[in-house]
Motif scaffolding. Structure first.
Motif, short mmCIF file in Angstrom:
data_model
loop_
_atom_site.label_atom_id
_atom_site.label_comp_id
_atom_site.label_asym_id
_atom_site.label_seq_id
_atom_site.Cartn_x
_atom_site.Cartn_y
_atom_site.Cartn_z
N MET A 161 48.33 52.87 22.01
CA MET A 161 47.74 53.79 21.04
C MET A 161 47.84 55.20 21.56
O MET A 161 47.57 55.47 22.73
N THR A 162 48.22 56.12 20.68
CA THR A 162 48.30 57.52 21.07
C THR A 162 46.93 58.16 20.92
O THR A 162 46.39 58.23 19.82
N GLN A 163 46.38 58.61 22.01
CA GLN A 163 45.07 59.22 21.97
C GLN A 163 45.18 60.72 21.78
O GLN A 163 46.02 61.37 22.39
N ALA A 164 44.31 61.28 20.95
CA ALA A 164 44.29 62.72 20.74
C ALA A 164 43.58 63.38 21.90
O ALA A 164 42.71 62.80 22.53
N LYS A 165 43.97 64.61 22.17
CA LYS A 165 43.28 65.38 23.19
C LYS A 165 41.91 65.75 22.68
O LYS A 165 41.74 66.22 21.57
N ALA A 203 42.36 59.43 6.67
CA ALA A 203 42.27 57.99 6.91
C ALA A 203 43.42 57.49 7.77
O ALA A 203 43.23 56.67 8.68
N VAL A 204 44.64 57.98 7.50
CA VAL A 204 45.80 57.55 8.28
C VAL A 204 45.67 58.05 9.73
O VAL A 204 45.96 57.31 10.69
N GLU A 205 45.22 59.28 9.89
CA GLU A 205 45.05 59.82 11.24
C GLU A 205 43.96 59.09 12.01
O GLU A 205 44.07 58.91 13.23
N SER A 239 41.12 52.97 13.46
CA SER A 239 40.07 52.72 12.48
C SER A 239 40.61 51.86 11.35
O SER A 239 41.79 51.90 11.02
N ARG A 240 39.73 51.09 10.74
CA ARG A 240 40.14 50.20 9.65
C ARG A 240 39.98 50.87 8.28
O ARG A 240 40.20 50.24 7.24
N ARG A 275 52.99 46.72 11.49
CA ARG A 275 52.64 45.79 10.40
C ARG A 275 51.54 46.40 9.51
O ARG A 275 51.57 46.24 8.30
N THR A 276 50.61 47.10 10.13
CA THR A 276 49.54 47.74 9.36
C THR A 276 50.10 48.76 8.39
O THR A 276 49.73 48.79 7.20
#
Length: 552
Positions: free
Chosen positions: A1-5, A171-173, A180-181, A234-235
Motif C-alpha cells: 500500500m502506498t502511504q501518504a506523507k 473515496a478512491v483516494e 478504506s471500504r 481486483r477492487t
C-alpha cells in the motif's frame, strides 16, 4: 500500500496545544478564509451564470417533468424536430433547477449554483489537507483552482459534476491510501451521477489510471505479483464494473451509453462547439490553464522522485484532456489541485529542512520562524471552520429569497445579450394580430437565442434550434441552420422548406440585412439587441416567378 506523507506542520508543542471543543467549531480556520474568498469571487462574477441560454431550456424541461411526472422521450421544444426521440440525460438536474426556479425564480437557480460550487471548493480544500498538504499552500492552490474554473461558471448541469467528482475522488483516494471500504459505495454515486450529468463516464478512465499506477508502484517496490497487489487491482476492476452497471439506472438504460458515445466521438459536431475547443493561450483563461499545467508538470516531476505513479498518470491524463478541450478544466482542477498542493508542500518542507539545518544565525532564525509556523498550523488543523461555513451557506440561501438577490446574484438574463425586450413584445402581441399573420406560424431564431426563447415563450411558440446540438445533429437541422445563418445561396429556400413565417434575429446580423433586401420580409420590431421580421404576403406575380425559378 502506498502511504501518504503525514502533515509535517505539527511538532510536539503544537500537538500539546489542544483547542477546546467549542472553539474548534466556532473559530474560523484557513479553510474558512478560502470559502470567503470563493464567495467573494462568486458574487463578483455572478453575471456569468446566466450568459448561456441553455439554462432556459433546462428549467423548462425540469418543469415539464414535474408536471407530467415522466422523463420526456420526445422533443416538445422545437418545430423542426418535434416528436423526434430526445435524450434528456440530465433530467434530474433539470428537475432540481425547476424546483429552485419555482421557489425563488432565477435567483434560486443562480443561488443553487453558488451553493454547489462553495461546497465543492470547501471539500476540495479539506481533501488536500487530508493528504498532508500545508494549509497555506492549500489555500493558494484552491483559490487558483477557483480562478481557473470561473470561465465555466454557468448555471447548467455540469456544475453538479464538480461536486460529485470531489466526492468520488475522495473515496478512491481513501482506498488508495488507507484501503478504506468507502470505495464500494461508488456504484451508488455513479447511479445518481448518471441521472444528473454525463461526466460520470470519465471515472472509468480514471479508475484505469489508478489501477495502472498502483501496479507500477507495486512493481517499483519489488512487490509485483504479490497477493496484496491483486486484491487492489481486483477492487478497482469490481468497482468499475459495478459502476458501469449502476449507470444503467436511468430512464434510458443502455441507450444512454450509445448516445454519449455518438456525442463525444462526433468530431464535426464538437468542432462547432466553442466549449470543446482547445484553450486560447492569448486569453486570460488560457494563461491560467498554462500556469496550471506548469504547476502540474512540476508536481509530476516530484511525484516521479517519490515513485508515486498514480499522481503522474492523473497529471498526464488531465493535462491532455485540458489541452484538447477547455471545458475539461472544471474537472481537471478537482483532480490536479490536491496533487499540486501535496507535492508543493513536500517540496517546500524539503527546502525548509535544508535551510534550517545549519548552525548559523540565519538557520536559527529560520528554525524559530518555522517552529512558530508549525505551531500555528497545528492549531489551525484542529479547527473545523464549521460555524463560518454554515454562515456562508445560510447567507446564500437567505439572499436567494430577499431583496439583495438582484445585487448579489444578478438573477436575470442580460438584456444586452438576449432578446429580452423582443420577447416582451412577442408576448404582448394580441391573439388577433397573430391570426392576421403578424406573429403567426413557425419561428426561426439562432441557437444562442433558442434556450432563452424556450424559457420565455414555451409552450406558446416553439424554436427552430437551441443549444441541444447533440439532439439536432441527428437530423439535417444543424446543417440547414448553418446555411441559413451564414446566408448561403439556398437560405431562402430553406426558410420555405421549414415554413418559417417570422424570425427573431440579432440586430444587424447578415441574415436580417439580406432578408430585408430580398423584399420578402419586413421588420415589425427592432431594438439594440434584436429585431423581428415577418414574411410578407406573396403576391400572385411573385408566386409565378418563384415557380418559374423552381422549374429552371
Amino acid at each position: 500500500m502506498t502511504q501518504a506523507k503525514r502533515p509535517t506542520g505539527e511538532d510536539s508543542r503544537s500537538r500539546n496545544k489542544k483547542v477546546g471543543a467549542i472553539a474548534r467549531w466556532l473559530l474560523p480556520s484557513t479553510g474558512s478564509y478560502c470559502l470567503l474568498i470563493a464567495l467573494f469571487l462568486l458574487v463578483n462574477n455572478s453575471w456569468r451564470f446566466l450568459i448561456d441560454s441553455d439554462t432556459g431550456w433546462h428549467i423548462r424541461a425540469g418543469e415539464l417533468i414535474l408536471e407530467t411526472h415522466a422523463v420526456p422521450q420526445r422533443d416538445v421544444f422545437s418545430h423542426t424536430m418535434a416528436g423526434r426521440e430526445w435524450f434528456a440525460w440530465e433530467w434530474l438536474t433539470d428537475v432540481m433547477m425547476a424546483a429552485l426556479h419555482h421557489q425563488w425564480g432565477l435567483a434560486g437557480v443562480v443561488g443553487g449554483a453558488f451553493l454547489v460550487l462553495l461546497a465543492s471548493y470547501a471539500a476540495l480544500y479539506r481533501m488536500a489537507l487530508r493528504r498532508g498538504a500545508d494549509p497555506m499552500i492549500t489555500l493558494a492552490v484552491t483559490i487558483f483552482a477557483v480562478l481557473c474554473g470561473i470561465v465555466h461558471w454557468l448555471a447548467r448541469p455540469h456544475l453538479v459534476s464538480i461536486a460529485l467528482m470531489v466526492a468520488w475522488y475522495a473515496a478512491v483516494e481513501s482506498f488508495r491510501r488507507d484501503r478504506s471500504r468507502w470505495i464500494y459505495l461508488l456504484p451508488l454515486l455513479i447511479a445518481l451521477w448518471a441521472n444528473l450529468h454525463g461526466a460520470f463516464v470519465v471515472t472509468f478512465i480514471i479508475l484505469a489510471v489508478y489501477a495502472a499506477g498502483e501496479w507500477a508502484e507495486f512493481a517499483a517496490r519489488g512487490e509485483c505479483g504479490a497477493a496484496s497487489m491483486w486484491r487492489v487491482l481486483r477492487t478497482y476492476a469490481v468497482v468499475g464494473a459495478l459502476s458501469a452497471v449502476a449507470a444503467l439506472a436511468t430512464p434510458y438504460g443502455f441507450k444512454l451509453y450509445g448516445h454519449l458515445w455518438r456525442y463525444l466521438t462526433d468530431a464535426k459536431l464538437l468542432s462547432t462547439i466553442s466549449e470543446f475547443q482547445s484553450p486560447d493561450f492569448h486569453m486570460l483563461d488560457g494563461k491560467l490553464i498554462e500556469i496550471l499545467l506548469l504547476l502540474a508538470a512540476i508536481a509530476a516531476a516530484n511525484a516521479i522522485r517519490q515513485r508515486r505513479f498514480v499522481e503522474v498518470g492523473l497529471l498526464i491524463l488531465w493535462g491532455h484532456m485540458t489541452l484538447r478541450s477547455e471545458r475539461h478544466v472544471t474537472l481537471a482542477v478537482v483532480i490536479l489541485a490536491p496533487i499540486i498542493a501535496e507535492q508543493f508542500s513536500a517540496l517546500t518542507a524539503e527546502f525548509a529542512d535544508r535551510a534550517t539545518a545549519g548552525m548559523g544565525r540565519a538557520a536559527r532564525v529560520l528554525r524559530t520562524a518555522r517552529g512558530w509556523y508549525r505551531e500555528t498550523m497545528g492549531i489551525d488543523r484542529q479547527l473545523t471552520g464549521a460555524f463560518a461555513a454554515a454562515a456562508v451557506f445560510v447567507f446564500v440561501i437567505a439572499v436567494m429569497g430577499s431583496g439583495l438577490a438582484e445585487k448579489i446574484l444578478s438573477p436575470h438574463f442580460s438584456p444586452n445579450r438576449f432578446p429580452v425586450a423582443a420577447a416582451d413584445f412577442i408576448l404582448r402581441t394580441k391573439p388577433e394580430d397573430q391570426l392576421q399573420g403578424r406573429l403567426n406560424g413557425k419561428m426561426y431564431s439562432s441557437d444562442q437565442f433558442g434556450g432563452y426563447l424556450i424559457y420565455r415563450l414555451y409552450p406558446q411558440f416553439k424554436v427552430f434550434v437551441d443549444g441541444r446540438s447533440d439532439f439536432y445533429r441527428r437530423g439535417a437541422v444543424l446543417d440547414d441552420y448553418d446555411k441559413i445563418a451564414t446566408v448561403k445561396p439556398q437560405w431562402s429556400e430553406l426558410l420555405d422548406k421549414y415554413d418559417i413565417q417570422w424570425m427573431t434575429l440579432r440586430r444587424d446580423e447578415p441574415l436580417a440585412l439580406i432578408a430585408l433586401m430580398s423584399g420578402r420580409w419586413r421588420s415589425v420590431y427592432e431594438d439594440s439587441v434584436a429585431q423581428i421580421l415577418i414574411r410578407k404576403p406573396v403576391q400572385p406575380d411573385q408566386a409565378m416567378d418563384s415557380q418559374t425559378n423552381n422549374v429552371k
